[in-house]
Scaffold this motif. Structure first.
Motif, PDB file in Angstrom:
ATOM      1  N   ALA A   1      64.616  44.582  28.320  1.00  0.00           N
ATOM      2  CA  ALA A   1      65.587  43.328  29.135  1.00  0.00           C
ATOM      3  C   ALA A   1      65.107  41.589  28.751  1.00  0.00           C
ATOM      4  O   ALA A   1      63.435  41.549  28.607  1.00  0.00           O
TER       5      ALA A   1
ATOM      6  N   VAL B   1      62.601  43.271  36.644  1.00  0.00           N
ATOM      7  CA  VAL B   1      63.877  42.953  35.762  1.00  0.00           C
ATOM      8  C   VAL B   1      64.378  42.758  37.009  1.00  0.00           C
ATOM      9  O   VAL B   1      64.692  43.466  37.558  1.00  0.00           O
TER      10      VAL B   1
ATOM     11  N   VAL C   1      70.216  42.555  29.325  1.00  0.00           N
ATOM     12  CA  VAL C   1      69.352  44.242  29.245  1.00  0.00           C
ATOM     13  C   VAL C   1      70.432  44.133  28.067  1.00  0.00           C
ATOM     14  O   VAL C   1      72.053  44.245  27.761  1.00  0.00           O
TER      15      VAL C   1
ATOM     16  N   ILE D   1      71.850  44.846  34.665  1.00  0.00           N
ATOM     17  CA  ILE D   1      70.715  45.121  34.890  1.00  0.00           C
ATOM     18  C   ILE D   1      71.610  45.403  36.868  1.00  0.00           C
ATOM     19  O   ILE D   1      71.902  44.263  36.700  1.00  0.00           O
TER      20      ILE D   1
ATOM     21  N   THR E   1      73.263  49.899  33.514  1.00  0.00           N
ATOM     22  CA  THR E   1      73.502  48.722  33.270  1.00  0.00           C
ATOM     23  C   THR E   1      75.332  48.910  33.487  1.00  0.00           C
ATOM     24  O   THR E   1      76.061  49.511  32.762  1.00  0.00           O
TER      25      THR E   1
END
Length: 258
Positions: A178, A242, A248, A98, A115
């Motif tokens: 995630a 996150v 991810v 991410i 990402t």
């Protein structure tokens, strides 16, 4: 004619000197020969013989040089077959990271996040399909903080929408998880205080009803406050986080043609 007379006179003298019959026959024969051969006294005789003409050398024709054999023409190159299309198969997993932190306290459903692909994706022949560093765009389909102690994850749904490869964008269908998200408690806010107050009031009312006096109301209020505090602890909000750079994992639900 003078030469002819001279020859006859000479023969006569020879005949007179020799006096023989054979000599007369020879003279007659010579005389006849001389009469057959006319002599041109005016003719001049060259002292030297005319040299024979030298033979003229004929030019020798040059032999033609052998011509080199023509080289065979190279065969026309075969047309190069078109390369097979680049396809990323359904079920392929993309490891990504991410780019910026996601938090249920800040982010809302419908927002877009990105990402970065962590490692190359290749096909069975080794051709590069999705190079590391490519960007994947995702939409936050759902996000919500955890509202009770039994909820250990909160709510977060990320939906991949596209991937950018060498400046070109391709539609992408799949799911995203995630892997490193966690819950972070929020500081006590007005809502939590209201929960405690409501518990205290309810306990006081219950104490008056049960005890019928002020003392009962006080005791009920203390009990109600304790219940409200416990309720506030149990319903204390915790945000889904996150972290930036966390993992991810994307899984394609449809084949991706490049």
């Amino acid at each position: 004619m003078a030469s002819k007379r001279l020859a006859i006179f000479t023969l006569a003298m020879l005949a007179g000197c020799g006096g023989g019959g054979s000599d007369h026959a020879a003279a007659d024969s010579l005389s006849r020969d001389l009469q057959r051969l006319p002599v041109d006294s005016s003719a001049t005789f060259a002292d030297t013989a005319t040299p024979a003409a030298e033979p003229v050398a004929q030019p020798v024709a040059a032999r033609p040089k052998p011509q080199p054999k023509p080289k065979p023409k190279p065969a026309a190159p075969k047309p190069t077959p078109a390369p097979a299309p680049k396809l990323v198969a359904t079920g392929t997993v993309l490891a990504t990271a991410i780019d910026a932190e996601i938090s249920s306290k800040v982010n809302k459903a419908g927002e877009r996040v990105t990402t970065t692909v962590s490692s190359d994706i290749k096909d069975a022949t080794g051709r590069l399909l999705i190079p590391a560093g490519s960007k994947v765009m995702l939409t936050i389909s759902e996000i919500h903080e955890s509202e009770n102690k039994g909820d250990n994850t909160g709510k977060l749904t990320l939906t991949p929408t596209s991937v950018q490869i060498n400046g070109e964008s391709y539609a992408l269908a799949g799911t995203a998880v995630a892997l490193d998200r966690y819950l972070k408690s929020r500081p006590t806010n007005g809502g939590d205080v209201a929960k405690v107050g409501a518990g205290t009031a309810i306990g006081a009312v219950a104490g008056r009803v049960i005890g019928g006096n002020t003392k009962g109301a006080v005791i009920g209020g203390l009990i109600g406050g304790a219940i409200g505090t416990q309720r506030a602890i149990q319903t204390h909000d915790r945000d889904v986080i996150v972290p930036a750079g966390s993992r991810v994992e994307l899984t394609l639900s449809q084949e991706l043609a490049l």
